[in-house]
Design an enzyme around this catalytic site. Structure first.
Site, PDB file in Angstrom:
ATOM      1  CB  VAL A 216      45.328  26.509  32.293  1.00 28.00           C
ATOM      2  CG1 VAL A 216      44.698  25.296  31.621  1.00 28.00           C
ATOM      3  CG2 VAL A 216      46.425  27.089  31.412  1.00 28.00           C
ATOM      4  CB  THR A 217      42.630  26.495  37.048  1.00 27.59           C
ATOM      5  OG1 THR A 217      43.924  25.951  37.291  1.00 27.59           O
ATOM      6  CG2 THR A 217      41.617  25.871  37.982  1.00 27.59           C
TER       7      THR A 217
ATOM      8  CE1 TYR B 270      53.376  22.674  39.123  1.00 21.86           C
ATOM      9  CE2 TYR B 270      53.046  24.629  40.464  1.00 21.86           C
ATOM     10  CZ  TYR B 270      53.415  24.044  39.264  1.00 21.86           C
ATOM     11  OH  TYR B 270      53.822  24.817  38.214  1.00 21.86           O
TER      12      TYR B 270
ATOM     13  CB  VAL C 290      41.624  33.552  28.278  1.00 25.67           C
ATOM     14  CG1 VAL C 290      40.405  34.424  28.551  1.00 25.67           C
ATOM     15  CG2 VAL C 290      42.191  33.024  29.588  1.00 25.67           C
TER      16      VAL C 290
ATOM     17  CG  ASP D  50      48.747  35.477  20.133  1.00 26.98           C
ATOM     18  OD1 ASP D  50      48.083  35.253  21.165  1.00 26.98           O
ATOM     19  OD2 ASP D  50      49.992  35.570  20.135  1.00 26.98           O
ATOM     20  CD  GLN D  51      53.063  39.617  21.325  1.00 21.41           C
ATOM     21  OE1 GLN D  51      53.624  40.639  20.925  1.00 21.41           O
ATOM     22  NE2 GLN D  51      52.921  39.336  22.620  1.00 21.41           N
TER      23      GLN D  51
ATOM     24  N   GLY E 155      23.759  55.146  49.888  1.00 23.27           N
ATOM     25  CA  GLY E 155      24.682  54.311  50.641  1.00 23.27           C
ATOM     26  C   GLY E 155      24.909  53.042  49.845  1.00 23.27           C
TER      27      GLY E 155
ATOM     28  CB  SER F 265      53.185  28.752  25.033  1.00 19.72           C
ATOM     29  OG  SER F 265      52.332  29.431  24.121  1.00 19.72           O
TER      30      SER F 265
ATOM     31  CG  ASP G 238      21.948  45.463  50.023  1.00 17.65           C
ATOM     32  OD1 ASP G 238      23.158  45.530  49.687  1.00 17.65           O
ATOM     33  OD2 ASP G 238      21.594  45.179  51.172  1.00 17.65           O
TER      34      ASP G 238
ATOM     35  CG  HIS H 160      55.299  29.330  39.059  1.00 21.49           C
ATOM     36  ND1 HIS H 160      55.519  28.761  40.279  1.00 21.49           N
ATOM     37  CD2 HIS H 160      54.744  28.362  38.287  1.00 21.49           C
ATOM     38  CE1 HIS H 160      55.109  27.505  40.248  1.00 21.49           C
ATOM     39  NE2 HIS H 160      54.638  27.230  39.058  1.00 21.49           N
TER      40      HIS H 160
ATOM     41  CE1 TYR I 109      18.779  47.057  52.012  1.00 26.84           C
ATOM     42  CE2 TYR I 109      16.744  46.009  51.288  1.00 26.84           C
ATOM     43  CZ  TYR I 109      18.102  45.946  51.519  1.00 26.84           C
ATOM     44  OH  TYR I 109      18.795  44.790  51.255  1.00 26.84           O
TER      45      TYR I 109
END
Length: 824
Positions: free
Chosen positions: A360-361, A261, A14, A34-35, A561, A46, A547, A230, A534
């Site tokens: 990643v997707t 998967y 990202v 980044d660390q 509202g 990774s 709206d 996971h 409105y």
């Protein structure tokens, strides 16, 4: 264009995508920190298996994935591709899953992604390891595949570096420095503090993934994200794959019935499982890189949790019986309470942004979306309202809520979920003052923003003796009752009480309130006290942000509202610096009953100390009054298209208001009615629902809301862009009707002109008054002609539909205005 000084925290897929997209748009003062070591930083990127499946019920998520596929497929590192476009194949081993694959194919068609259903022989031809006898069919998406996330990081950062982006790895972020802005009275970011020193910043974007809650906390922001483990295991050599010299040649497999998967890696198989118990890990407990030999996002494999997954694998893929599990991990990924990403700017610290809970997707798509948002002030390529980090109500940020809902989303990630299926625990959370009476009436509750909201009332079953209510098909009949139709007809013929407390209510007050709302809305709201308007709120690109109804209750006090917390966030961000306007959320302390139907005045007037005649309180007007002993604010408007009022009071007197109205309504045949009837009635009347029928990607003219734009009122946010868009309306939100009473669709289905997909359904229901199914759909403007015959794709059916003039009910608005009624 140099742009501001930007620090991106996190160099995973990202952060790398954002650095690339921002620098592509001309911003030069960008630093990525980044660390861990780049490109293998130790976060989820990774170790991610890299599966990219584009099918999703969310149009936005599919579009983010499609852009990710297109971008990564064009990238390589020294000739090694960043994306292996082997396709994705979802398998069905039960009739229910096969039916669901047809629904998923409908999503793909609606969102413009190629996909096709294949029979069992076709599945085996695509992936010979599959046991032909176990499967009933499959869904193939040829453009799906495997993202090589580490290579994608390297390729995108390489391009970003070439444009001047600075990348600092092995820099641990210790703090996000802020200071008070004396002009606005709010905080803003000034620097990021690392173990190698401070980096000055005007904008900080947190792309820290599983460390996101920890980093966001440095800026005082509570991020509703839970890292969960996971399981991913790798077999040893599979004899059937022996000699394979290419990493992957067959489609990525999903066996969602068993939460599994599969992906190839030369002669081995990777097996991912969501079927085990949720294993959450607090973000503060995740070690930084280099603290151990193993990556911090990789936890030890718990073999016992994988037993069922391995047994099912050996059944579905018999070739694996000759192999063994040689290694495995419990890899950490980010989960949220609603399964959507967390994107946007902190509500409290200007310049602190997040791009979190992104897999990643969707990574490259999110990089582009965030870059547009930062550079242009809005995102033009994607509708991000469902991803905005400020969408949550306060209770949805509670740690216990975040943990419970995130774990539930993990468990349900591959489940077949009905569109109306409510979330589970913790419930109930928010109840209106009427809840005790609703339970006595046998209310069947669904949930909206934490509110327990009746869908129908079992106490109304005797109404079924009066009407023959047609039953929809099996899918639409879930979480439905014929009582829904009876309540709708009872409203049309008599009077009904609707609990409208879940509607968000905002109070805007102060000497600058009128001018403030004029600037933010498309209609003229600077009207006399008692007026109700409105109107729309737009972004800078002319897209619809919301709206709303605006009621002027006093010279310097308005009630709005609204649609949700994003409206509160939008208003708050645009407050003038001089303190002349205050915005306050009054929802929790108030409640609302919609009293609607042709007999509503007969119920209300004898109870009231004010004149509720057409002359005493005309349509779209507001007034204070007492209903019995209860003080109310009454708004003469109706979302169901009938005579009536929204009656607001404080929470402490809400139950008394319900009881007072209920006692008076019963002699007139009054009933309590739920959201099922409400949705049917509002579609008969052609009323739009923000977030379902339209969103940020649409403008008022496309959505059929041009009447709410008053160009003569002066300038407002989005006006200039809207004027450009108005000249070229290419699509329209269009009403379709269906004659077959059993063919009730649910939304998100594709619409066909002949064999060509041309649009998709937004809202749908059966219209019990008009005697037809109703489906609103986005169509090319040239097809939005009444009488045009089209078809809706519904599972494995094509349902005949016809474009209809709207509204279907009371087109002359006589019932709403309390005038003598049309014949119907």
């Amino acid at each position: 264009m140099a742009g501001p000084r930007v620090v991106i925290i996190g160099a995973g897929v990202v952060g790398a995508a954002l650095a690339d997209e921002l620098s592509l748009r001309g911003w030069t003062g960008i630093t990525v920190v980044d660390q861990g070591p780049v490109p293998v930083t130790g976060g989820s990127s990774s170790h991610a298996p890299g599966l990219v499946f584009q099918a999703n019920p969310s149009k936005t998520m599919t579009e983010l994935a499609r852009y990710t596929v297109e971008k990564l497929a064009a990238l390589d590192v020294d000739g090694e591709p960043c994306f292996l476009q082997v396709g994705g194949l979802e398998l069905a081993t039960t009739p229910e899953r096969l039916t669901d694959l047809r629904r998923r194919h409908g999503w793909l068609t609606s969102w413009g992604v190629e996909g096709r259903l294949v029979d069992p022989d076709g599945c085996v031809a695509l992936h010979p390891l599959v046991d032909r006898d176990r499967i009933l069919g499959g869904l193939l998406v040829p453009t799906d595949g495997l993202a090589k996330s580490v290579l994608a990081v390297e390729a995108q950062l390489r391009d970003a570096r070439a444009r001047g982006v600075r990348v600092l790895d092995r820099h641990q972020v210790l703090d996000v420095r802020t200071e008070a802005d004396d002009t606005t009275g709010t905080d803003r970011v000034t620097a990021v503090v690392t173990d190698h020193g401070e980096i000055p910043a005007d904008v900080v974007v947190c792309c820290a993934g599983i460390w996101g809650p920890k980093v966001a906390g440095m800026a005082g922001m509570r991020l509703p994200l839970t890292p969960l483990a996971h399981q991913l295991a790798w077999t040893g050599p599979v004899p059937a794959l022996a000699g394979q010299t290419v990493e992957a040649v067959r489609p990525v497999l999903r066996h969602q019935e068993a939460d599994l998967y599969y992906r190839e890696c030369f002669d081995r198989l990777g097996i991912g499982s969501y079927g085990h118990r949720p294993m959450p890990v607090p973000a503060d407990d995740i070690a930084p890189p280099d603290s151990s030999p193993r990556m911090p996002s990789v936890l030890p494999f718990t073999a016992d949790d994988f037993t069922d997954a391995w047994a099912e694998t050996r059944s579905l893929l018999p070739a694996t019986r000759d192999a063994k599990i040689e290694e495995g991990i419990n890899g950490l990924f980010s989960f949220t309470t609603d399964g959507m990403p967390l994107l946007g700017e902190s509500p409290d610290v200007k310049g602190f942004w997040v791009a979190e809970a992104v897999w990643v997707t969707h990574s490259a798509g999110v990089g582009r979306a965030m870059a547009e948002w930062l550079v242009d002030g809005h995102c033009s390529s994607f509708d991000l309202h469902a991803c905005d980090v400020n969408r949550f109500e306060p209770h949805q940020l509670a740690p216990a809520y975040v943990l419970a809902r995130s774990c539930r989303n993990f468990a349900e990630v591959y489940d077949i979920l009905h569109p109306l299926q409510p979330a589970g625990a913790p419930r109930p959370l928010r109840t209106s003052p009427f809840h005790v009476r609703q339970r006595e009436l046998g209310a069947v509750f669904l949930e909206a923003a934490g509110w327990e909201r009746p869908q129908w009332y079992d106490a109304n079953e005797p109404l079924l003796e009066r009407w023959d209510i047609p039953a929809p098909g099996e899918w639409a009949a879930r979480m439905w009752s014929p009582v829904v139709g009876a309540e709708a007809l009872a409203t049309r013929q008599g009077v009904a009480l609707y609990d409208m407390s879940a509607l968000k209510r905002l109070e805007v007050s102060g000497r600058g309130a009128a001018a403030f709302l004029q600037r933010l809305t498309t209609s003229d709201v600077d009207k006399p006290v008692g007026s109700v308007t409105y109107t729309l709120m737009l972004d800078e690109g002319g897209g619809i942000r919301s709206d709303v109804t605006v009621a002027r209750l006093a010279r310097h006090r308005f009630q709005i509202g609204a649609n949700g917390n994003l409206d509160l966030d939008w208003l708050t961000r645009h407050l003038p610096d001089d303190g002349s306007v205050t915005v306050r959320d009054v929802t929790a302390g108030t409640c609302c009953i919609g009293l609607w139907g042709p007999k509503a005045r007969e119920v209300l007037q004898p109870l009231a100390d004010a004149d509720f005649s057409n002359e005493g309180l005309p349509y779209f007007r507001a007034r204070s009054a007492h209903i019995g002993a209860v003080p109310v604010t009454a708004l003469r408007l109706s979302y169901v298209g009938e005579l009536g009022w929204e009656l607001y009071t404080t929470a402490d007197t809400g139950l008394k208001l319900w009881d007072t109205l209920w006692e008076a309504a019963r002699p007139h045949g009054g009933v309590a009615a739920g959201r099922g009837a409400f949705n049917s009635l509002r579609l008969e009347k052609g009323y739009r629902s923000f977030g379902t029928d339209m969103g940020h990607e649409h403008d008022p003219y496309e959505a059929g809301l041009g009447f709410a734009v008053k160009p003569g009122k002066g300038d407002f946010i989005g006006r200039a862009a809207l004027e450009r868009r108005a000249a070229d309306v290419r699509r329209r939100l269009t009403c379709l009707t269906i004659d077959d009473p059993a063919a009730v669709v649910m939304g998100k289905e594709p619409v066909y002109d002949g064999d060509r997909p041309v649009g998709h359904v937004t809202s749908a229901a059966y219209g019990y008054t008009v005697g037809k199914g109703i489906a609103y759909a986005w169509l090319p403007a040239r097809l939005a002609t009444p009488g045009r015959a089209l078809h809706i794709g519904y599972f494995d059916r094509r349902i005949a539909a016809v474009v209809a003039a709207e509204p279907l009910f009371d087109p002359r608005m006589r019932r709403l205005r309390g005038l003598p009624q049309d014949a119907r």
